[in-house]
Write a protein that holds these residues in place. Structure first.
Motif, PDB file in Angstrom:
ATOM      1  N   PRO A 118      40.829  43.639  36.334  1.00 23.13           N
ATOM      2  CA  PRO A 118      42.346  43.809  36.221  1.00 23.13           C
ATOM      3  C   PRO A 118      42.729  45.104  35.529  1.00 23.13           C
ATOM      4  CG  PRO A 118      41.771  41.868  34.975  1.00 23.13           C
ATOM      5  CD  PRO A 118      40.263  42.319  35.357  1.00 23.13           C
ATOM      6  N   ARG A 119      43.818  45.667  36.253  1.00 21.46           N
ATOM      7  CA  ARG A 119      44.221  47.017  35.788  1.00 21.46           C
ATOM      8  C   ARG A 119      45.722  47.054  35.050  1.00 21.46           C
ATOM      9  NH1 ARG A 119      40.044  47.510  39.129  1.00 21.46           N
ATOM     10  NH2 ARG A 119      39.830  49.009  40.726  1.00 21.46           N
ATOM     11  N   PRO A 120      45.610  47.812  34.114  1.00 20.66           N
ATOM     12  CA  PRO A 120      46.888  48.082  33.399  1.00 20.66           C
ATOM     13  C   PRO A 120      48.020  48.368  34.397  1.00 20.66           C
ATOM     14  CG  PRO A 120      45.288  49.866  32.390  1.00 20.66           C
ATOM     15  CD  PRO A 120      44.656  48.800  33.704  1.00 20.66           C
TER      16      PRO A 120
ATOM     17  N   SER B 149      51.065  38.823  44.819  1.00 27.70           N
ATOM     18  CA  SER B 149      50.038  39.212  45.290  1.00 27.70           C
ATOM     19  C   SER B 149      49.498  40.896  45.030  1.00 27.70           C
ATOM     20  CB  SER B 149      49.851  39.255  46.823  1.00 27.70           C
ATOM     21  OG  SER B 149      48.600  39.666  47.490  1.00 27.70           O
ATOM     22  N   ASN B 150      48.252  41.018  44.544  1.00 26.89           N
ATOM     23  CA  ASN B 150      47.823  42.505  44.413  1.00 26.89           C
ATOM     24  C   ASN B 150      46.775  42.505  45.621  1.00 26.89           C
ATOM     25  OD1 ASN B 150      46.674  44.668  43.924  1.00 26.89           O
ATOM     26  ND2 ASN B 150      45.683  44.001  41.970  1.00 26.89           N
ATOM     27  N   PRO B 151      47.008  42.530  46.759  1.00 30.58           N
ATOM     28  CA  PRO B 151      46.212  42.427  48.048  1.00 30.58           C
ATOM     29  C   PRO B 151      45.354  43.744  47.989  1.00 30.58           C
ATOM     30  CG  PRO B 151      48.143  43.176  48.838  1.00 30.58           C
ATOM     31  CD  PRO B 151      48.344  42.949  47.302  1.00 30.58           C
ATOM     32  N   PRO B 152      44.041  43.878  48.711  1.00 33.22           N
ATOM     33  CA  PRO B 152      43.415  44.898  49.183  1.00 33.22           C
ATOM     34  C   PRO B 152      44.139  46.068  49.538  1.00 33.22           C
ATOM     35  CG  PRO B 152      42.018  43.040  49.762  1.00 33.22           C
ATOM     36  CD  PRO B 152      43.556  42.552  49.403  1.00 33.22           C
TER      37      PRO B 152
HETATM   38  N1  GLN Z   1      44.279  49.505  41.815  1.00 32.48           N
HETATM   39  C1  GLN Z   1      42.891  49.431  42.600  1.00 32.48           C
HETATM   40  C2  GLN Z   1      42.204  50.837  42.592  1.00 32.48           C
HETATM   41  O1  GLN Z   1      42.935  51.767  42.509  1.00 32.48           O
HETATM   42  C3  GLN Z   1      42.687  48.891  44.005  1.00 32.48           C
HETATM   43  C4  GLN Z   1      43.318  47.239  43.912  1.00 32.48           C
HETATM   44  C5  GLN Z   1      43.860  46.868  45.246  1.00 32.48           C
HETATM   45  O2  GLN Z   1      43.279  47.169  46.110  1.00 32.48           O
HETATM   46  N2  GLN Z   1      44.596  46.100  45.156  1.00 32.48           N
HETATM   47  O3  GLN Z   1      41.299  51.177  42.662  1.00 32.48           O
END
Ligand code: GLN
Length: 281
Positions: free
Chosen positions: A90-92, A187-190
């Motif tokens: 998880p990212r801030p 969603s936080n997709p790729p």
């Molecule tokens: N935020 C992530 C990154 O910069 C990527 C996450 C995502 O692709 N959803 O590495």
């Protein structure tokens, strides 16, 4: 522990680790099982077992394994989440999505939420923890990721309000498995464009699952997929909140507008990057 703290911090700093003092504190707090604020007040004595554990952690950290993945836990929003190499840490930056979602979720009303690509479950579980009458469905193609999400739901005592679904987003049977329409989709997709993956930091590209990062040629592949399947799953008046990568917000908004949803707003993260796109049905 000030001497030990400085020693660890210096070692990390020499290896080019970005926040050495903060990480040193986290390591000591984890190994000594003490609150981070108490660390400075303790004397500089470590048991042989503690010293050995710290050395093992530092060795892995110097090889650029992210500290979250070494310790197996990461703080996100108000909670600690179990993480491993099967999930994106998880990212801030993602906390802004949680905050915006909470503004749209009434406190008392019963609401249903779907999370596409739930990973560790950090977004969905944070929402369920804050809204006692919310019911969640978390979808992920990775069964290993869902094991982590399940663990997190158990720890946060939310398992009775969440269903985990191991599925491809395009699987025909998915809509039968889902309890819909819902009030909110998150969603936080790729979203990293494939050609940019090699230039990501080692900590990210070697330890976050590629399937959680790679967004195809222009990074927007998964948004197009979501735009084609999510509108019928939303209640009229329901919202979709999407995390996006740098410079993707406008394009993502357009993709979903073309699918019939209405743009509500685009919200920036703490670094002033447009990070969260919100649309309404
Ligand atoms: N935020 C992530 C990154 O910069 C990527 C996450 C995502 O692709 N959803 O590495």
């Amino acid at each position: 522990m000030n001497r030990v703290l400085t020693e660890i911090s210096t070692t990390l700093s020499r290896a080019g680790i970005e926040s050495p003092r903060l990480e040193a504190k986290r390591i000591l707090s984890f190994v000594c099982n003490k609150d981070e604020n108490e660390i400075a007040l303790m004397d500089d004595k470590l048991s042989p077992k503690e010293a050995k554990k710290i050395a093992a952690i530092i060795t892995q950290r110097l090889a650029h394994k992210p500290l979250d993945k070494i310790l197996g836990t990461k703080g996100f929003y108000k909670y600690d989440f179990v993480v491993n190499e099967d999930v994106l840490s998880p990212r801030p930056d993602t906390e802004v999505l949680v905050e915006e979602a909470l503004k749209l979720l009434p406190q008392e009303q019963k609401v249903k939420i779907i999370d596409f690509g739930t990973g560790s479950g950090c977004i969905l579980l944070s929402l369920l923890a804050e809204r006692k009458n919310a019911y969640g469905q978390g979808i992920d193609i990775s069964s290993k990721a869902l094991l982590v999400a399940k663990k997190n739901a158990d720890i946060l005592e939310l398992s009775n309000r969440v269903k985990w679904i191991n599925s491809d987003w395009f699987d025909e049977k998915l809509s039968e498995l889902l309890d819909s329409p819902v009030d909110m989709i998150v969603s936080n997709p790729p979203y990293i464009p494939t050609q940019d993956i090699t230039s990501l930091e080692d900590d990210v590209k070697n330890y976050d699952p590629m399937s959680a990062l790679d967004g195809g040629k222009d990074g927007l592949y998964h948004y197009r997929q979501l735009a084609s399947i999510t509108p019928p799953l939303l209640q009229t008046g329901g919202h979709i909140l999407l995390e996006v990568g740098i410079n993707q917000a406008q394009a993502v908004a357009e993709i979903f507008e073309q699918a019939g949803l209405n743009l509500v707003k685009i919200v920036a993260d703490l670094g002033q990057i447009e990070r969260c796109v919100i649309l309404k049905k």
